[in-house]
Design a protein around this motif. Structure first.
Motif: not given
Length: 815
Positions: A59, A62, A66, A242-243, A246
């Motif tokens: 996270k 991520e 972003r 998740v990664v 991302a």
């Protein structure tokens, strides 16, 4: 492999005009500090302190992907930035090294900051200090949160529990405890990182991150709650998804930006930007369809790896000529690309790799054997040689694999590049492959090794045998054998094994025995500390992005820090082999053969730094045998030291698994100068504070019998099972390779060296006058690249002491 689509052309020594502009802009930019990663990771850590470690790390990445401001410069074709600034590295606040360093500096004025940062690591004489706003943010928001929460903090906690941590007290306490992480014994190395590895670029090219995400989803669905390590594996698979998403979103940000820029661009640039849009929508999310997409995928994967891990990683690129070759052949056959376009793209890739400030993605491997045992040299291999000659090595190292099956034209072209630049390492495939099999690698994987970091062989995309960060100062350990376990800087404090007072040594074997005891003590201490460091990583600081690409991790459901990779070893670095061998030879010659003095008298002179013993020092310098001259007396001692170090190292296993600690002889980050500063006088006549020898190389200026004799000595010293790499530095006058005959003779010498068992050679083709002029007029030498020890750097970016160290190396002006 038959090379059909590349015609050998005269080397130009200059890049395309487009790449020249990119290169000059990068080289002319100051070094800066970018806090964006620290901001993002602090923000996520605050909100997820009790979350599983893989997901927390995912996270945080991520968030960084972003939030980071992105850009596409007007000359770029390959896109992707790790920092919003041109020359800055994202620093890994969670590991703690920067917390202590900035904590040391933040009370200073901006001017004082600049003075302290100059010549830290790779010299930062053009480092831009932090702004007042950045200082305020660090002091009041970032650093206060991380105190007690970093990898360094957890490692120190574990070291204290094991009785391996000592707070230093004295005038240098703050420096010692900040930069040596509270272990001020001055003879061990333990960096707060697990860098020096090669990401799984092949997996990304084959599957794309969408495929990696899908693989993780499928494996997660197979998990059952009663499976071993269920929660840990569940955390891993969820974080990989998740990664992976991302990274794809990050690449799409460039597609959106390129589309927006295309609206206002001229016709030619608009076409390029639209191609960027198409490429960044495709890769690295999906497998590439052509050469340019493959290169963009490799570059973008490298960028996000750097962002994930931070500036202490030393990710290397692996066998890029092998990765790219299938796409090149297809595009050439279909008329979709030319060699000229490929060359320019490779030049841009090399320049981008050189944007690192301290360390980073600094090695590319080309040539050598393929999985099938046949020569794998191809057209891309030649294009990398040409591109390297054109852009110069800058901060990159080009590692060239040479086997008995390598075309001689390839070796000749590699030698010819030295007319234009240094920064090239040449490696003996036949010997390294054979030794890798002894380390437990399959024959196919052994043939597929790459060079990482400085000169260290490792598996390609299937290995977490990180090759740097653990080691000993070998010359200091030898000094401890002559001082009952004490070291020069710490006075009477005993920090090593309690070996006898040297005045009682009756034979040369007594000296060697004391050294072995100290060496065994030092290696065991480093292993104990390294295991605790690795435990801290596995508990709280995993690497889900890197792990998602490494073969074995998705299959096992385990992060690389938890032995998820196919191969899992570790490292034990030594240096100063020449200084130790010369010191042993000097003792044997002066004390036990010529009987010029007793051991007690010699040690007294060492403690007094040869004060009042000028004649003795001259004898030790000029009459005692010296490694690097083909003298079997001292060469055999060098081989013995390497054998003992390797034997001691290899008996230890890694992270509770089957992997081993592998030995190396590499001087990292100019550490031959640092070790010398911490070391008193040595029996070879070296005075306190002077540099020690680097890597496997002879002591500067003592290899007086010519290049071939220096290399002959290295073949003997490098024979043991030193599988984590060694660096043999050679400096030659450029005049001896001005002609084709000179290039041919250099190639012949390398061939003979490898046939005799030499493992590695790296050449600085620069005369002393040029180096001294670069010291005096750095503005005229902005692309002068040199091999410092195992790594490459711009000469003008080095500290004065490192520059002098390179100048003081023997310059061979004939073969």
């Amino acid at each position: 492999m038959v090379v059909q689509n590349y015609k050998m052309v005269p080397l130009q020594g200059t890049p395309s005009e487009r790449v020249r502009r990119i290169r000059d802009k990068m080289l002319d930019s100051p070094f800066e500090c970018d806090l964006e990663r620290a901001r993002c990771y602090t923000r996520i850590w605050k909100s997820m302190e009790d979350s599983p470690p893989c997901m927390r790390k995912a996270k945080a990445l991520e968030e960084f992907l972003r939030k980071i401001p992105i850009r596409i410069d007007e000359d770029e074709v390959l896109v992707g930035v790790k920092s919003s600034k041109i020359r800055a590295d994202p620093f890994e606040i969670e590991l703690g090294r920067h917390v202590s360093v900035w904590d040391l500096l933040l009370d200073d004025t901006i001017e004082e900051q600049a003075k302290k940062l100059i010549r830290r690591g790779t010299a930062m004489q053009r480092f831009t200090p932090l702004t007042e706003q950045e200082i305020h943010e660090l002091k009041n928001e970032i650093i206060p949160f991380w105190k007690g929460k970093t990898l360094k903090d957890r490692k120190i906690e574990l070291l204290k529990e094991a009785g391996l941590y000592k707070d230093y007290r004295g005038p240098m306490a703050r420096i010692f405890n900040t930069f040596l992480t509270g272990i001020p014994d001055t003879y061990t190395l333990l960096f707060d990182g697990q860098g020096h590895t090669i990401p799984g670029f092949r997996r990304v090219l084959k599957m794309g991150f969408k495929g990696i995400e899908e693989k993780a989803r499928i494996e997660l669905e197979k998990l059952k709650e009663d499976d071993k390590d269920y929660e840990q594996r569940k955390d891993f698979y969820e974080s990989v998804q998740v990664v992976a998403r991302a990274v794809c979103n990050y690449s799409n940000r460039y597609a959106d930006l390129a589309m927006k820029m295309a609206e206002k661009a001229n016709k030619e640039r608009r076409a390029e930007l639209l191609e960027i849009v198409e490429r960044t929508r495709q890769v690295p999310a999906y497998p590439p369809r052509n050469f340019m997409e493959a290169l963009q995928s490799i570059w973008m994967t490298n960028v996000v790896m750097e962002m994930s891990y931070g500036d202490g990683n030393v990710f290397s690129q692996g066998r890029v000529d092998q990765y790219l070759y299938p796409y090149y052949i297809s595009d050439i056959a279909e008329g979709q690309i030319t060699n000229e376009k490929c060359l320019e793209a490779i030049e841009e890739y090399l320049v981008k790799l050189a944007s690192v400030v301290i360390a980073g993605q600094n090695n590319i491997t080309i040539g050598g054997l393929g999985h099938d045992g046949q020569d794998a040299t191809n057209e891309i291999s030649y294009l990398f040689l040409e591109a390297t000659a054109n852009v110069k090595s800058l901060l990159n190292s080009l590692s060239i694999r040479i086997s008995s099956k390598t075309p001689r034209d390839f070796l000749l072209r590699a030698c010819e590049i030295h007319r234009y630049t240094g920064g090239i390492g040449i490696h003996n495939d036949d010997m390294i492959v054979e030794q890798f099999i002894e380390d437990g690698y399959s024959l196919e994987d052994a043939r597929d090794y790459s060079i990482v970091g400085c000169v260290e062989p490792t598996g390609t995309g299937n290995d977490f045998s990180y090759t740097g960060g653990n080691g000993i100062w070998m010359a200091i350990v030898f000094s401890m054998a002559l001082n009952e376990g004490r070291v020069h800087l710490l006075g009477k404090r005993q920090v090593g094994a309690k070996t006898p007072d040297p005045s009682v040594f009756k034979t040369f074997e007594d000296v060697k025995k004391a050294f072995v005891e100290q060496l065994s003590f030092a290696v065991e201490r480093v292993v104990k500390m390294a295991e605790l460091k690795d435990k801290a990583f596995a508990e709280s600081f995993p690497s889900p992005l890197l792990s998602s690409t490494i073969e074995g991790c998705l299959e096992s459901g385990q992060d690389i820090t938890r032995n998820g990779a196919r191969y899992n070893n570790s490292c034990m670095n030594g240096q100063a082999l020449g200084t130790v061998a010369n010191s042993l030879a000097a003792i044997e010659w002066a004390v036990f053969e010529e009987k010029l003095l007793t051991m007690g008298e010699l040690v007294k002179h060492l403690r007094n730094n040869f004060k009042g013993a000028r004649a003795l020092r001259e004898q030790l310098l000029n009459k005692a045998p010296k490694y690097g001259n083909g003298d079997e007396r001292v060469d055999n001692l060098a081989k013995w030291v390497a054998e003992i170090f390797t034997e001691i190292t290899r008996k230890y296993h890694v992270r509770g698994g089957k992997g081993i600690y592998r030995s190396s002889f590499v001087s990292a980050a100019g550490s031959q100068v640092i070790e010398g500063r911490n070391l008193g006088a040595t029996p070879d006549g070296r005075k306190a504070g002077e540099p020690v020898s680097n890597g496997l190389s002879p002591v500067n200026g003592t290899d007086r019998s010519g290049l071939t004799m220096a290399l002959l000595s290295a073949t003997k010293a490098g024979q043991p099972l030193i599988t984590d790499g060694l660096a043999m530095n050679v400096r030659i006058s450029p005049s001896i390779i001005e002609t084709d005959e000179g290039v041919d003779r250099l190639a012949s010498i390398i061939e003979a060296y490898f046939e005799l068992g030499g493992k590695e050679i790296q050449i600085n083709p620069i005369d002393s006058d040029t180096l001294r002029d670069a010291q005096a007029h750095p503005e005229n030498y902005k692309d002068l690249s040199v091999k410092v020890s195992g790594y490459s750097a711009r000469f003008i970016d080095l500290s004065r002491s490192l520059q002098d160290d390179i100048i003081n190396r023997t310059e061979f002006d004939k073969f």
